[in-house]
Design an enzyme around this catalytic site. Structure first.
Site, PDB file in Angstrom:
ATOM      1  N   GLN A 203      43.562  42.364  45.625  1.00 44.72           N
ATOM      2  CA  GLN A 203      44.475  42.249  44.529  1.00 44.72           C
ATOM      3  C   GLN A 203      43.681  41.200  43.817  1.00 44.72           C
ATOM      4  OE1 GLN A 203      47.013  41.333  47.569  1.00 44.72           O
ATOM      5  NE2 GLN A 203      46.524  43.523  47.312  1.00 44.72           N
TER       6      GLN A 203
ATOM      7  N   GLY B 267      42.548  47.377  48.528  1.00 44.69           N
ATOM      8  CA  GLY B 267      42.114  49.445  49.447  1.00 44.69           C
ATOM      9  C   GLY B 267      40.965  48.854  48.947  1.00 44.69           C
ATOM     10  N   HIS B 268      39.602  48.497  50.130  1.00 50.51           N
ATOM     11  CA  HIS B 268      38.473  47.655  49.315  1.00 50.51           C
ATOM     12  C   HIS B 268      37.478  49.622  50.359  1.00 50.51           C
ATOM     13  CE1 HIS B 268      40.494  43.732  49.557  1.00 50.51           C
ATOM     14  NE2 HIS B 268      41.143  44.238  49.298  1.00 50.51           N
TER      15      HIS B 268
ATOM     16  N   GLY C 131      45.943  56.790  45.937  1.00 53.90           N
ATOM     17  CA  GLY C 131      45.465  57.782  45.152  1.00 53.90           C
ATOM     18  C   GLY C 131      45.073  57.574  43.586  1.00 53.90           C
TER      19      GLY C 131
ATOM     20  N   LYS D  59      35.721  43.902  45.628  1.00 52.61           N
ATOM     21  CA  LYS D  59      35.790  42.873  46.210  1.00 52.61           C
ATOM     22  C   LYS D  59      35.391  43.703  47.230  1.00 52.61           C
ATOM     23  CE  LYS D  59      40.238  42.663  45.321  1.00 52.61           C
ATOM     24  NZ  LYS D  59      40.521  43.285  44.372  1.00 52.61           N
TER      25      LYS D  59
ATOM     26  N   ASP E   3      41.376  46.204  42.249  1.00 54.66           N
ATOM     27  CA  ASP E   3      39.649  46.718  42.211  1.00 54.66           C
ATOM     28  C   ASP E   3      38.766  47.131  41.694  1.00 54.66           C
ATOM     29  OD1 ASP E   3      41.916  48.549  43.578  1.00 54.66           O
ATOM     30  OD2 ASP E   3      42.944  48.785  42.085  1.00 54.66           O
ATOM     31  N   GLU E   4      38.614  45.436  41.587  1.00 51.89           N
ATOM     32  CA  GLU E   4      37.563  45.360  40.827  1.00 51.89           C
ATOM     33  C   GLU E   4      35.824  45.593  41.737  1.00 51.89           C
ATOM     34  OE1 GLU E   4      39.594  42.947  41.054  1.00 51.89           O
ATOM     35  OE2 GLU E   4      40.016  41.721  39.360  1.00 51.89           O
TER      36      GLU E   4
ATOM     37  N   ASN F 267      48.489  46.575  51.042  1.00 51.94           N
ATOM     38  CA  ASN F 267      48.161  47.012  50.051  1.00 51.94           C
ATOM     39  C   ASN F 267      47.133  47.300  48.762  1.00 51.94           C
ATOM     40  OD1 ASN F 267      48.424  44.433  50.125  1.00 51.94           O
ATOM     41  ND2 ASN F 267      50.106  43.909  48.224  1.00 51.94           N
TER      42      ASN F 267
ATOM     43  N   ASP G  77      27.045  50.149  35.966  1.00 53.99           N
ATOM     44  CA  ASP G  77      26.548  51.641  35.616  1.00 53.99           C
ATOM     45  C   ASP G  77      27.703  52.712  34.877  1.00 53.99           C
ATOM     46  OD1 ASP G  77      27.711  51.108  38.368  1.00 53.99           O
ATOM     47  OD2 ASP G  77      27.036  53.341  38.543  1.00 53.99           O
TER      48      ASP G  77
HETATM   49  P1  GDP Z   1      38.434  46.092  45.553  1.00 51.58           P
HETATM   50  O1  GDP Z   1      40.194  46.624  45.937  1.00 51.58           O
HETATM   51  O2  GDP Z   1      38.247  44.913  44.295  1.00 51.58           O
HETATM   52  O3  GDP Z   1      37.346  46.683  46.537  1.00 51.58           O
HETATM   53  O4  GDP Z   1      37.863  47.866  44.863  1.00 51.58           O
HETATM   54  P2  GDP Z   1      38.372  49.257  44.714  1.00 51.58           P
HETATM   55  O5  GDP Z   1      37.225  49.090  46.099  1.00 51.58           O
HETATM   56  O6  GDP Z   1      39.906  49.156  45.425  1.00 51.58           O
HETATM   57  O7  GDP Z   1      37.963  49.791  43.623  1.00 51.58           O
HETATM   58  C1  GDP Z   1      36.267  49.608  43.297  1.00 51.58           C
HETATM   59  C2  GDP Z   1      35.627  50.696  43.701  1.00 51.58           C
HETATM   60  O8  GDP Z   1      34.304  50.899  43.240  1.00 51.58           O
HETATM   61  C3  GDP Z   1      35.315  51.666  44.976  1.00 51.58           C
HETATM   62  O9  GDP Z   1      34.975  52.948  44.975  1.00 51.58           O
HETATM   63  C4  GDP Z   1      33.370  51.503  45.101  1.00 51.58           C
HETATM   64  O10 GDP Z   1      32.616  51.890  46.097  1.00 51.58           O
HETATM   65  C5  GDP Z   1      33.384  51.400  43.593  1.00 51.58           C
HETATM   66  N1  GDP Z   1      31.966  50.667  43.329  1.00 51.58           N
HETATM   67  C6  GDP Z   1      32.178  49.364  43.386  1.00 51.58           C
HETATM   68  N2  GDP Z   1      31.007  48.912  43.297  1.00 51.58           N
HETATM   69  C7  GDP Z   1      30.546  49.500  41.944  1.00 51.58           C
HETATM   70  C8  GDP Z   1      29.488  49.469  41.441  1.00 51.58           C
HETATM   71  O11 GDP Z   1      28.471  48.887  41.009  1.00 51.58           O
HETATM   72  N3  GDP Z   1      29.069  51.110  40.497  1.00 51.58           N
HETATM   73  C9  GDP Z   1      29.751  52.063  41.045  1.00 51.58           C
HETATM   74  N4  GDP Z   1      29.383  53.605  40.505  1.00 51.58           N
HETATM   75  N5  GDP Z   1      30.925  51.712  42.327  1.00 51.58           N
HETATM   76  C10 GDP Z   1      31.095  50.814  42.442  1.00 51.58           C
HETATM   77  P1  IMO Z   2      42.633  45.611  46.069  1.00 49.01           P
HETATM   78  O1  IMO Z   2      42.868  44.650  46.725  1.00 49.01           O
HETATM   79  C1  IMO Z   2      45.187  47.409  42.162  1.00 49.01           C
HETATM   80  C2  IMO Z   2      49.725  46.066  42.499  1.00 49.01           C
HETATM   81  C3  IMO Z   2      50.568  47.340  43.013  1.00 49.01           C
HETATM   82  C4  IMO Z   2      51.588  47.049  42.000  1.00 49.01           C
HETATM   83  C5  IMO Z   2      51.567  45.855  42.183  1.00 49.01           C
HETATM   84  C6  IMO Z   2      52.476  45.162  43.208  1.00 49.01           C
HETATM   85  O2  IMO Z   2      41.955  46.778  45.831  1.00 49.01           O
HETATM   86  O3  IMO Z   2      42.620  45.211  44.726  1.00 49.01           O
HETATM   87  P2  IMO Z   2      52.873  45.388  45.684  1.00 49.01           P
HETATM   88  O4  IMO Z   2      52.390  46.954  47.089  1.00 49.01           O
HETATM   89  O5  IMO Z   2      51.555  44.707  46.172  1.00 49.01           O
HETATM   90  O6  IMO Z   2      54.120  45.507  45.368  1.00 49.01           O
HETATM   91  O7  IMO Z   2      52.569  46.056  44.825  1.00 49.01           O
HETATM   92  O8  IMO Z   2      50.217  45.467  42.681  1.00 49.01           O
HETATM   93  N1  IMO Z   2      48.798  46.311  43.559  1.00 49.01           N
HETATM   94  C7  IMO Z   2      47.501  46.506  43.465  1.00 49.01           C
HETATM   95  N2  IMO Z   2      47.155  47.154  43.016  1.00 49.01           N
HETATM   96  N3  IMO Z   2      44.726  47.148  43.763  1.00 49.01           N
HETATM   97  C8  IMO Z   2      44.796  46.476  45.204  1.00 49.01           C
HETATM   98  O9  IMO Z   2      44.352  45.796  45.380  1.00 49.01           O
HETATM   99  C9  IMO Z   2      46.823  46.054  44.393  1.00 49.01           C
HETATM  100  N4  IMO Z   2      47.720  45.642  45.685  1.00 49.01           N
HETATM  101  C10 IMO Z   2      48.249  45.713  44.471  1.00 49.01           C
HETATM  102  O10 IMO Z   2      50.049  49.154  42.030  1.00 49.01           O
HETATM  103  O11 IMO Z   2      51.329  47.223  40.502  1.00 49.01           O
HETATM  104 MG    MG Z   3      40.872  48.007  45.861  1.00 51.03          MG
END
Ligand code: GDP
Ligand code: IMO
Ligand code: MG
Length: 428
Positions: free
Chosen positions: A222, A40-41, A300, A16, A13-14, A38, A331
């Site tokens: 991940q 969520g982007h 969620g 990506k 969830d960085e 698993n 930010d």
């Molecule tokens: P991913 O799994 O690495 O793709 O990251 P996620 O989408 O799960 O979580 C990142 C969240 O931060 C998402 O809701 C993005 O829309 C949001 N996001 C990404 N970059 C930024 C940023 O620079 N600032 C803010 N405020 N939100 C961001």
């Molecule tokens: P993105 O691509 C954050 C975590 C789960 C759990 C562990 C194992 O959005 O960054 P799994 O269902 O893969 O066997 O769960 O890994 N996990 C994540 N945490 N972002 C993800 O994906 C994840 N995908 C799996 O919460 O701790």
């Molecule tokens: Mg994610």
């Protein structure tokens, strides 16, 4: 520059998806190499938010070839519903190709995931999407591959081969009624006409693109600390999200990778169980969570939040061979007057030089922090490095020095345009 890998450098969830979408503007091919739904982007374009779990974040560009590689585990129902979700929003999925060698997540994998999690004394907090059981079958050599979804007869044969095994496990170990071939066929056969045309030798596709000098972007799911080998085992996922996973996950040689961009948050989050040295339990953690909307895209769940951990990220630089970082969500820190960065760990009175691989040691580590000034200014409209407040520039420089890796991109908001390029990944 032929192949660049975007990899999560923390616990997922960085950002990506946002960074991949931003870089995809210059890429010809965007490919997922591991994980499944698993992931969520979230990608935000012109104020519209797209949630992707399986399909690469390059799909929002009409002409970008998107690939789901052999290293991914594919839930066919999710694949089809995600295509439909995109199509309903006017996004074409014509450019999507799926490797016939990718393993299938079957309904019994999801059930086993939940049953196994319920049995665990120490929970992992999986997403319940069947990821671990599908990879386990792949490595036990009793999986079903996407190529077997080409027609009903081969799917029936594949199920006849594997279901007796799975039913014995479900019925005898867990007291579950199990599955019939017909019940699974009833679910999956209507999807086959959608899936059949997607099946492609994606290794060959990528090799052709590479030979033609095209730019290929590999999108990790991940993060490094969730890697099956290098993460905080057993609180990890069942694949290799680290950059090295891109080569076997897509079918090219590791020497083809030119750049590895690690996506890091300006702080740290984790969803699910497992140690997290810089976790903030009080109101500071809550403030970061609310400002960053830190709730999982897939489940969620509220994400655990803490300060930036340079020890862990320096480990990520080593494990992935990061050539640069994309620092996202800067930010979110706009509101704080002081910020902390963890630059070392204390373990039983001794400073640790490297991130420990032993989980019991990690659990006992106390972060050593440096405190830096915040900038207390809204930076969401900044588009150039020089326009960032000096304190923000200093924060980024301290991070880069502490992890020994340069900052290549800075993200100051979820939108595609809210990105500062310090050094282009695909120079023109
Ligand atoms: P991913 O799994 O690495 O793709 O990251 P996620 O989408 O799960 O979580 C990142 C969240 O931060 C998402 O809701 C993005 O829309 C949001 N996001 C990404 N970059 C930024 C940023 O620079 N600032 C803010 N405020 N939100 C961001
Ligand atoms: P993105 O691509 C954050 C975590 C789960 C759990 C562990 C194992 O959005 O960054 P799994 O269902 O893969 O066997 O769960 O890994 N996990 C994540 N945490 N972002 C993800 O994906 C994840 N995908 C799996 O919460 O701790
Ligand atoms: Mg994610």
């Amino acid at each position: 520059m032929a192949i660049a890998v975007v990899v999560g450098a923390q616990w997922g969830d960085e950002g990506k998806g946002k960074i991949t979408d931003f870089l995809a503007a210059q890429a010809d091919v965007v490919a997922r190499y591991q994980g499944g739904n698993n992931a969520g982007h979230t990608v935000v374009v012109n104020g519209t938010s797209y949630k992707l779990h399986l399909i690469p974040s390059g799909i929002l560009y009409p002409n970008t070839q998107c690939v789901i590689g052999n290293g991914v585990v594919v839930d066919p129902t999710v694949l089809c519903s995600e295509m439909e979700y995109l199509n309903e929003r006017g996004i074409s999925t014509e450019t999507l190709a799926v490797s016939g060698s990718a393993h299938v997540i079957m309904p019994y994998h999801r059930v086993i995931d939940e049953l196994e999690e319920a049995e665990r004394i120490e929970k992992i907090g999986t997403t319940g999407r069947g990821i671990g059981p599908a990879y386990a079958d792949k490595f036990s050599r009793c999986g079903i591959r996407m190529a077997e979804l080409a027609d009903e007869a081969s799917l029936r044969a594949a199920l006849a081969r594997t279901l007796p095994l799975k039913n014995r496990l479900l019925q005898r170990l867990y007291g579950h009624p199990g599955f019939t071939v017909d019940a699974i066929l009833e679910q999956l056969v209507p999807l086959l006409p959608t899936i059949r045309p997607l099946l492609t030798d994606t290794s060959l596709l990528i090799d052709k693109a590479r030979r033609q000098g095209k730019k290929i972007l590999c999108e990790g799911a991940q993060g490094t600390l969730l890697d099956i080998d290098h993460g905080t085992y057993p609180f990890v996922t069942s694949s290799s999200p680290t950059a090295g996973g891109a080569a076997p996950g897509l079918g090219f040689g590791p020497n083809r990778i030119d750049q590895v961009v690690g996506v890091v948050k300006a702080y740290t989050t984790r969803v699910g169980e497992g140690p997290f040295p810089t976790e903030l339990h009080g109101s500071l953690g809550d403030e970061i969570r609310e400002r960053g909307h830190e709730y999982g895209t897939t489940t969620g769940r509220a994400r655990r939040c803490g300060w930036f951990d340079a020890v862990m990220t320096r480990y990520s630089v080593r494990i992935n061979g990061l050539t640069g970082i994309a620092l996202a969500l800067l930010d979110v820190l706009d509101a704080f007057d002081t910020l902390k960065i963890c630059t070392g760990y204390m373990y039983r009175g001794q400073p640790l030089k490297a991130f420990p691989t032993d989980l019991e040691v990690l659990r006992d580590c106390e972060p050593i922090y440096i405190e830096v000034n915040g900038w207390q200014q809204n930076i969401t409209g900044v588009r150039r490095w020089d326009d960032l407040p000096v304190a923000a520039q200093e924060y980024l420089q301290i991070v880069a020095d502490a992890i020994e890796c340069p900052v290549q991109l800075v993200s100051v908001g979820p939108g595609r345009d809210q990105t500062i390029t310090v050094k282009p990944v695909f120079p023109t």
